[in-house]
Design an enzyme around this catalytic site. Sequence first.
Site, PDB file in Angstrom:
ATOM      1  N   ARG A 109       0.849  -1.190   0.000  1.00 34.83           N
ATOM      2  CA  ARG A 109       0.000   0.000   0.000  1.00 34.83           C
ATOM      3  C   ARG A 109       0.886   1.242   0.000  1.00 34.83           C
ATOM      4  O   ARG A 109       1.736   1.397   0.875  1.00 34.83           O
ATOM      5  CB  ARG A 109      -0.911   0.001   1.235  1.00 34.83           C
ATOM      6  CG  ARG A 109      -1.719   1.278   1.331  1.00 34.83           C
ATOM      7  CD  ARG A 109      -2.652   1.331   2.540  1.00 34.83           C
ATOM      8  NE  ARG A 109      -3.255   2.647   2.561  1.00 34.83           N
ATOM      9  CZ  ARG A 109      -3.474   3.376   3.657  1.00 34.83           C
ATOM     10  NH1 ARG A 109      -3.161   2.906   4.858  1.00 34.83           N
ATOM     11  NH2 ARG A 109      -4.005   4.576   3.567  1.00 34.83           N
ATOM     12  N   HIS A 154      -3.214  11.070   1.037  1.00 30.96           N
ATOM     13  CA  HIS A 154      -2.791  10.734   2.396  1.00 30.96           C
ATOM     14  C   HIS A 154      -2.190  11.997   3.023  1.00 30.96           C
ATOM     15  O   HIS A 154      -0.979  12.178   3.071  1.00 30.96           O
ATOM     16  CB  HIS A 154      -1.775   9.589   2.340  1.00 30.96           C
ATOM     17  CG  HIS A 154      -1.499   8.929   3.662  1.00 30.96           C
ATOM     18  ND1 HIS A 154      -1.587   7.564   3.854  1.00 30.96           N
ATOM     19  CD2 HIS A 154      -1.123   9.424   4.861  1.00 30.96           C
ATOM     20  CE1 HIS A 154      -1.267   7.263   5.100  1.00 30.96           C
ATOM     21  NE2 HIS A 154      -0.971   8.387   5.746  1.00 30.96           N
ATOM     22  N   GLU A 408      -3.640  -0.398   8.161  1.00 33.70           N
ATOM     23  CA  GLU A 408      -2.494   0.066   8.952  1.00 33.70           C
ATOM     24  C   GLU A 408      -2.599  -0.504  10.353  1.00 33.70           C
ATOM     25  O   GLU A 408      -3.678  -0.525  10.936  1.00 33.70           O
ATOM     26  CB  GLU A 408      -2.463   1.598   9.106  1.00 33.70           C
ATOM     27  CG  GLU A 408      -2.013   2.339   7.894  1.00 33.70           C
ATOM     28  CD  GLU A 408      -1.933   3.847   8.127  1.00 33.70           C
ATOM     29  OE1 GLU A 408      -1.636   4.285   9.268  1.00 33.70           O
ATOM     30  OE2 GLU A 408      -2.186   4.580   7.171  1.00 33.70           O
TER      31      GLU A 408
HETATM   32  C1  BGC Z   1      -1.322   7.577   9.446  1.00 37.67           C
HETATM   33  C2  BGC Z   1       0.136   7.385   9.117  1.00 37.67           C
HETATM   34  C3  BGC Z   1       0.945   7.534  10.394  1.00 37.67           C
HETATM   35  C4  BGC Z   1       0.526   6.463  11.364  1.00 37.67           C
HETATM   36  C5  BGC Z   1       1.284   6.447  12.678  1.00 37.67           C
HETATM   37  C6  BGC Z   1      -1.763   6.947  10.729  1.00 37.67           C
HETATM   38  O1  BGC Z   1      -2.567   7.845  11.398  1.00 37.67           O
HETATM   39  O2  BGC Z   1      -2.112   7.169   8.365  1.00 37.67           O
HETATM   40  O3  BGC Z   1       0.487   8.306   8.143  1.00 37.67           O
HETATM   41  O4  BGC Z   1       2.311   7.538  10.157  1.00 37.67           O
HETATM   42  O5  BGC Z   1      -0.829   6.639  11.673  1.00 37.67           O
HETATM   43  O6  BGC Z   1       1.058   7.607  13.394  1.00 37.67           O
END
Ligand code: BGC
Length: 503
Positions: A109, A154, A408
Amino acid sequence: MERLTFPESFAWGASTAAYQIEVFKISAIYGGLCVRCVCTKTYNKALPVFLWPGGWDADGKGLNVWDTFTHQGGDRVYKNQTGDVACGSYTLWEEDLKCIKQLGLTHYRFSLSWSRLLPDGTTGFINQKGVDYYNKLIDSLLAMNVTPLVTLYHFDMPQAIEDQGGWNSEKTVEFFEQYAKFCYSTFGDRVKMWITINEPHIVAQLSYEQGLFAPGKSEPGYGAYRSAHNMIKGHAKAWHAYNTHFKEKQKGYVSIALDSDWAEPLDPSSSDDKEACKRYLHFRLHWFANPIFIDGDYPSGMKIKISEKSIEEGLTTSRLPEFTDEEKTMIKGTADFFCLNYYTTRNVKRLSNQSGPSFKSDLEAEGVKDPEWPISGIEWLAVVPWGLRRLLAYIKEQFGDPDIYITENGFAQSDPPLLQDTHRWGYFQETLAEVWKAIRQDGVKVKGYFAWSLLDNFEWTSGYGARFGLFHVDFNQPNLPRTPYFSAFEYAKVVKGNELIYK
Ligand code: BGC
């Protein structure tokens, strides 16, 4: 020892974002002095200028809000660091591919930099070098049998669009739709999985309500709701654009990445805390997921609460904007799968008597960390793997049992990080075990897991002080070498066997 086997064709990935890993325009920096913009910033580390020769506008990328924000300094970012160099992935993308290969990922991703492709944010001018860059990346991933999952936006709004209001303005809905169409027509012959917007909740809260993230706009009580309203419409238009003009031919899928904590009442016997906990999830997850996955509209509890507060403040209409019936119909059902970014959990208590209009005073709730939960290398990230399992089951139940991708999840180390990050791998293991239970014991349709992040990178206001990578990046070396952490070796074993061997 348990062998936790994942379903066949489970997507194993890692995620990144353009501003956090690419490079702004290194050619803009000569002899440690920025010559691109009006800032008088000097760079105290020896930058690898020789790797990227060229004029200040080399390769044609336009400014975005994070370029501007970080160049303005003012201690809003740790040590006033910037993403000007980051991981140098614009140039060192083949090094990233080696990392992906070493992990054996099935999916990767990443996000497109809107202003690299369209320097002023509009299709009036297309930067061919930006198109070439992403074409190389996508083609190489496919050649390695890695499926790209591509995020359109993003956090890095083109400055030219921000100058016209950014997400505060309805005009951006149209700009975003045009940008999305441009991306589908340029890359959609090969990209089949799209995410329109990453974490609209974070953008609304931090960029337009509290002003802590670029573009640094602070308008408590209004900014979050207005920007979210436009993001939801922008997302929905981008989904329809795909569905109407591209889907039949390209046969891909479009969604949005929503972030949410899991929430538990601080005092489970207190009805106030239980209600506060419900509100916490409504003002975070349901705010976006209800319109998109359920009925085209905000959760009723949220609408009532903000309307009551607005009346108390002497206003005649609610600070929460309303969707028209036509818009509700347009928004409802605009996601082909559910993308969840999960990091942590909070115990929630009721919080009243916040003065002045603000998102927080509307929410009337506060989330606190349990002192028992370990904290990763960044202060807000308490490690609570079981929270993910509960959140997954909740999403299944609330939003019609969708296919879910965890787009994520990860844990930071503080700087300097340990290459032998056994502790952190322990967190990953526990989390993957919870994902497995969600699938096998709770029947949640989790289709994939993406670790944040492939590489150590520019962690927004924490700069390079928080290390989320599976690969360490040495930001002090001109060639920015990538080195696997212990977690990378272990993650590769999980990916290869499609199973977690869990003690
Ligand atoms: C975001 C990332 C960030 C990660 C860790 C998420 O909120 O999409 O860009 O690095 O969290 O904080």
